[in-house]
Design a protein around this motif. Structure first.
Motif, PDB file in Angstrom:
ATOM      1  N   VAL A 174      10.466   4.995   6.828  1.00 45.40           N
ATOM      2  CA  VAL A 174      11.804   4.421   6.781  1.00 45.40           C
ATOM      3  C   VAL A 174      11.675   2.906   6.758  1.00 45.40           C
ATOM      4  O   VAL A 174      10.821   2.328   7.443  1.00 45.40           O
ATOM      5  N   HIS A 175      12.498   2.244   5.923  1.00 46.07           N
ATOM      6  CA  HIS A 175      12.544   0.781   5.847  1.00 46.07           C
ATOM      7  C   HIS A 175      13.761   0.292   6.619  1.00 46.07           C
ATOM      8  O   HIS A 175      14.889   0.741   6.345  1.00 46.07           O
ATOM      9  N   VAL A 176      13.561  -0.646   7.558  1.00 47.80           N
ATOM     10  CA  VAL A 176      14.659  -1.137   8.393  1.00 47.80           C
ATOM     11  C   VAL A 176      14.533  -2.641   8.602  1.00 47.80           C
ATOM     12  O   VAL A 176      13.500  -3.248   8.334  1.00 47.80           O
ATOM     13  N   VAL A 177      15.631  -3.227   9.118  1.00 45.41           N
ATOM     14  CA  VAL A 177      15.610  -4.579   9.668  1.00 45.41           C
ATOM     15  C   VAL A 177      15.621  -4.431  11.189  1.00 45.41           C
ATOM     16  O   VAL A 177      15.895  -3.341  11.716  1.00 45.41           O
ATOM     17  N   PRO A 178      15.319  -5.504  11.956  1.00 49.23           N
ATOM     18  CA  PRO A 178      15.202  -5.362  13.408  1.00 49.23           C
ATOM     19  C   PRO A 178      16.418  -4.769  14.106  1.00 49.23           C
ATOM     20  O   PRO A 178      16.272  -3.985  15.055  1.00 49.23           O
ATOM     21  N   ALA A 179      17.632  -5.108  13.654  1.00 51.57           N
ATOM     22  CA  ALA A 179      18.815  -4.534  14.302  1.00 51.57           C
ATOM     23  C   ALA A 179      18.853  -3.016  14.128  1.00 51.57           C
ATOM     24  O   ALA A 179      19.242  -2.276  15.036  1.00 51.57           O
ATOM     25  N   GLN A 180      18.439  -2.528  12.957  1.00 52.00           N
ATOM     26  CA  GLN A 180      18.379  -1.080  12.728  1.00 52.00           C
ATOM     27  C   GLN A 180      17.284  -0.438  13.573  1.00 52.00           C
ATOM     28  O   GLN A 180      17.462   0.670  14.089  1.00 52.00           O
ATOM     29  N   LEU A 181      16.158  -1.130  13.711  1.00 55.27           N
ATOM     30  CA  LEU A 181      15.094  -0.605  14.559  1.00 55.27           C
ATOM     31  C   LEU A 181      15.584  -0.455  15.984  1.00 55.27           C
ATOM     32  O   LEU A 181      15.324   0.562  16.644  1.00 55.27           O
ATOM     33  N   GLY A 182      16.316  -1.455  16.481  1.00 54.98           N
ATOM     34  CA  GLY A 182      16.872  -1.356  17.829  1.00 54.98           C
ATOM     35  C   GLY A 182      17.824  -0.179  17.975  1.00 54.98           C
ATOM     36  O   GLY A 182      17.787   0.547  18.967  1.00 54.98           O
ATOM     37  N   ALA A 183      18.682   0.041  16.951  1.00 53.63           N
ATOM     38  CA  ALA A 183      19.616   1.174  16.991  1.00 53.63           C
ATOM     39  C   ALA A 183      18.872   2.498  16.961  1.00 53.63           C
ATOM     40  O   ALA A 183      19.248   3.461  17.653  1.00 53.63           O
ATOM     41  N   LEU A 184      17.799   2.555  16.157  1.00 48.97           N
ATOM     42  CA  LEU A 184      16.994   3.779  16.077  1.00 48.97           C
ATOM     43  C   LEU A 184      16.364   4.089  17.438  1.00 48.97           C
ATOM     44  O   LEU A 184      16.378   5.241  17.911  1.00 48.97           O
TER      45      LEU A 184
ATOM     46  N   GLY B   3       8.841  10.682  -2.645  1.00 51.76           N
ATOM     47  CA  GLY B   3      10.235  11.094  -2.621  1.00 51.76           C
ATOM     48  C   GLY B   3      11.096   9.986  -2.033  1.00 51.76           C
ATOM     49  O   GLY B   3      10.701   9.325  -1.061  1.00 51.76           O
ATOM     50  N   LEU B   4      12.261   9.751  -2.615  1.00 53.94           N
ATOM     51  CA  LEU B   4      13.112   8.630  -2.219  1.00 53.94           C
ATOM     52  C   LEU B   4      14.493   9.121  -1.810  1.00 53.94           C
ATOM     53  O   LEU B   4      15.130   9.882  -2.540  1.00 53.94           O
ATOM     54  N   ASP B   5      14.949   8.658  -0.634  1.00 52.28           N
ATOM     55  CA  ASP B   5      16.288   8.961  -0.129  1.00 52.28           C
ATOM     56  C   ASP B   5      16.972   7.638   0.153  1.00 52.28           C
ATOM     57  O   ASP B   5      16.556   6.894   1.048  1.00 52.28           O
TER      58      ASP B   5
ATOM     59  N   GLY C 146       0.809  -1.219   0.000  1.00 52.29           N
ATOM     60  CA  GLY C 146       0.000   0.000   0.000  1.00 52.29           C
ATOM     61  C   GLY C 146       0.838   1.263   0.000  1.00 52.29           C
ATOM     62  O   GLY C 146       2.045   1.242   0.238  1.00 52.29           O
ATOM     63  N   ALA C 147       0.178   2.382  -0.283  1.00 53.16           N
ATOM     64  CA  ALA C 147       0.859   3.677  -0.286  1.00 53.16           C
ATOM     65  C   ALA C 147       1.240   4.059   1.140  1.00 53.16           C
ATOM     66  O   ALA C 147       0.474   3.846   2.081  1.00 53.16           O
ATOM     67  N   LEU C 148       2.426   4.615   1.302  1.00 57.02           N
ATOM     68  CA  LEU C 148       2.936   5.049   2.600  1.00 57.02           C
ATOM     69  C   LEU C 148       3.282   6.536   2.519  1.00 57.02           C
ATOM     70  O   LEU C 148       3.486   7.071   1.433  1.00 57.02           O
ATOM     71  N   PRO C 149       3.372   7.206   3.647  1.00 56.70           N
ATOM     72  CA  PRO C 149       3.712   8.628   3.594  1.00 56.70           C
ATOM     73  C   PRO C 149       5.158   8.844   3.148  1.00 56.70           C
ATOM     74  O   PRO C 149       6.055   8.094   3.516  1.00 56.70           O
ATOM     75  N   GLY C 150       5.380   9.844   2.337  1.00 57.08           N
ATOM     76  CA  GLY C 150       6.721  10.187   1.885  1.00 57.08           C
ATOM     77  C   GLY C 150       7.226  11.413   2.609  1.00 57.08           C
ATOM     78  O   GLY C 150       6.467  12.095   3.301  1.00 57.08           O
ATOM     79  N   PRO C 151       8.511  11.695   2.475  1.00 59.79           N
ATOM     80  CA  PRO C 151       9.513  10.940   1.712  1.00 59.79           C
ATOM     81  C   PRO C 151       9.875   9.626   2.386  1.00 59.79           C
ATOM     82  O   PRO C 151       9.556   9.395   3.547  1.00 59.79           O
ATOM     83  N   VAL C 152      10.577   8.773   1.626  1.00 63.28           N
ATOM     84  CA  VAL C 152      10.912   7.430   2.086  1.00 63.28           C
ATOM     85  C   VAL C 152      12.428   7.288   2.173  1.00 63.28           C
ATOM     86  O   VAL C 152      13.144   7.568   1.203  1.00 63.28           O
ATOM     87  N   LEU C 153      12.920   6.852   3.342  1.00 66.02           N
ATOM     88  CA  LEU C 153      14.338   6.581   3.535  1.00 66.02           C
ATOM     89  C   LEU C 153      14.576   5.078   3.435  1.00 66.02           C
ATOM     90  O   LEU C 153      13.924   4.290   4.117  1.00 66.02           O
ATOM     91  N   VAL C 154      15.528   4.697   2.577  1.00 69.37           N
ATOM     92  CA  VAL C 154      15.913   3.295   2.413  1.00 69.37           C
ATOM     93  C   VAL C 154      17.402   3.199   2.744  1.00 69.37           C
ATOM     94  O   VAL C 154      18.251   3.497   1.902  1.00 69.37           O
ATOM     95  N   PRO C 155      17.755   2.797   3.983  1.00 66.50           N
ATOM     96  CA  PRO C 155      19.145   2.850   4.431  1.00 66.50           C
ATOM     97  C   PRO C 155      19.858   1.499   4.403  1.00 66.50           C
ATOM     98  O   PRO C 155      20.241   0.938   5.443  1.00 66.50           O
TER      99      PRO C 155
END
Length: 444
Positions: A200-210, A182-184, A152-161
């Protein structure tokens, strides 16, 4: 999605040869880069149905995106090489792919063995290799378009790290372009880069760091949505996310390179299959019947099609009476100890919630009477977790047979390019004693 875009999506689904992201949907700078990449690929002789391996320097991994989109416009299929592969892994992937071209975004190019063309394929994703060597798959455009709409549509901008060699991050980037957001793109996660009010798109380890960063430094940009894939998010982490980011929706999804998007969960809701995905459990293993599934696997340049009907990647799971899905982890990541089968991911979810733990991988190490010891390899921050807290969490959250009997501490778990722990490498390091970890306590 706007009405005009919905009409365009319907039209593109009707035409399997249409690019996965039509040119009018691209922002101007990216559209220009795609045009330039397309001119170079055409000069190199890239043609429809051919397979192209795309190499990119580690320092500029997302330079590959215009080339992937340009190859798609030419009707060629792209494989984004992972800079973290060993020589053996890369050689095996190239042997299975038998590419017609190997193109470096920094100027290098070479012809490959080629062989029969494979029209209709736009992407050659590889399995993560977390429990073994990467396998080369074949995906058509429609399968990911369905996934884009299912998320589904998500709010932008979008961070893909993260790196585009991981389908988790590449899917996030193309999903944003599909929905006109918008894409970053970045090589790694820096909390300062979070899109205020975006996704923002993350994996669990990144979520923990965030979340660690937010606890140390309250304030700063707050995304409206955090999309987390790659592994399951423990309930305690979901509770922590709700506490530290109260205005943020945590959108967790379960998927695989073979099946793309399988099920989603928002905040504390149940994990449920997405539309048109049918799930069954046989002998404890999850079988998935999905229109998003790959076309098949490549071996020696030959596409071996997947048969019709459900397939499995070996994940253990349960289906609840109300239609929910409980994923227990990969069967290959199961430890047999004293006659009990222990799902590594179940133990990991409990231990990840302990303060001071960045991540944890559970594996088996040989034991004379039990067969295997449940062994926890803990990646620590801020001086390391308290051993008593780890044991207390295990006592509170796990039955006796599932509790780790051996504890190891490391500053950095070996990881794949996606950021996921490299389970096969960790298991090998435990077997031969080369894993960079020290005992946190003696075996019980």
């Amino acid at each position: 999605m706007s009405g005009a875009r919905a009409d365009a999506a319907d039209a593109s689904d009707a035409d399997a040869s249409a690019p996965v992201v039509p040119a009018p949907w691209l922002p101007r700078g990216l559209a220009d880069a795609v045009a330039a990449a397309g001119e170079r690929l055409a000069r190199l002789g890239v043609r429809a149905g051919e397979r192209v391996v795309l190499d990119t320097p580690t320092r500029a991994r997302w330079a590959v995106l215009p080339y992937l989109l340009a190859a798609d416009r030419l009707g060629a299929a792209s494989l984004v090489a992972d800079a973290g592969w060993t020589v053996r892994e890369r050689d095996a992937v190239l042997a299975d792919t038998a590419p017609h071209h190997v193109v470096g975004t920094d100027g290098g190019a070479a012809t490959g063995p080629g062989g029969p063309r494979t029209p209709g394929v736009f992407l050659l994703p590889t399995t993560s290799g977390s429990t073994g060597g990467p396998a080369v798959l074949a995906r058509d455009r429609r399968s990911w378009r369905l996934g884009f709409d299912a998320l589904g549509a998500l709010p932008g901008p979008v961070l893909v790290p993260g790196p585009p060699s991981s389908t988790l991050y590449l899917f996030g980037a193309l999903h944003a372009l599909h929905h006109g957001l918008g894409l970053d793109t970045r090589g790694r996660l820096d909390p300062a880069d979070l899109p205020d009010g975006g996704t923002v798109h993350v994996v669990p380890a990144q979520l923990g760091a965030l979340l660690d960063d937010r606890e140390r430094r309250p304030g700063g940009p707050v995304p409206r949505v955090v999309v987390c894939g790659g592994a399951h998010v423990a309930p305690a982490v979901r509770e922590r996310c709700a506490r530290l980011l109260p205005g943020t929706t945590l959108l967790e999804y379960y998927g695989s390179a073979e099946h793309s998007l399988i099920a989603t969960r928002r905040d504390d809701g149940p994990l449920r299959a997405v539309e048109d995905v049918r799930l069954t459990v046989r002998d404890g293993l999850l079988w998935v019947d999905s229109p998003q599934s790959v076309l098949g696997r490549f071996g020696a340049g030959v596409l071996h099609p997947s048969g019709p009907g459900p397939t499995t990647v070996g994940d253990r799971a349960e289906l609840t009476a109300d239609g929910g899905l409980i994923v227990l982890g990969r069967a290959a990541a199961t430890v047999s100890t004293g006659g009990t089968l222990v799902a590594a991911e179940e133990v990991e979810q409990v231990l990840r919630a302990v303060p001071g733990v960045t991540d944890v991988v559970v594996a088996g190490t040989p034991h004379a009477t039990l067969g295997m010891l449940v062994t926890a390899v803990v990646e620590a921050r801020d001086g390391g977790p308290d051993r008593r807290a780890l044991r207390a969490a295990a006592r509170d959250g796990l039955s006796p047979a599932k509790r780790p009997r051996r504890w190891l501490l490391t500053r950095a778990l070996p990881r794949l390019g996606s950021g996921q722990p490299a389970r096969a490498e960790i298991a090998g390091g435990l077997r031969d004693g080369t894993l960079d970890a020290v005992p946190l306590g003696e075996p019980e």
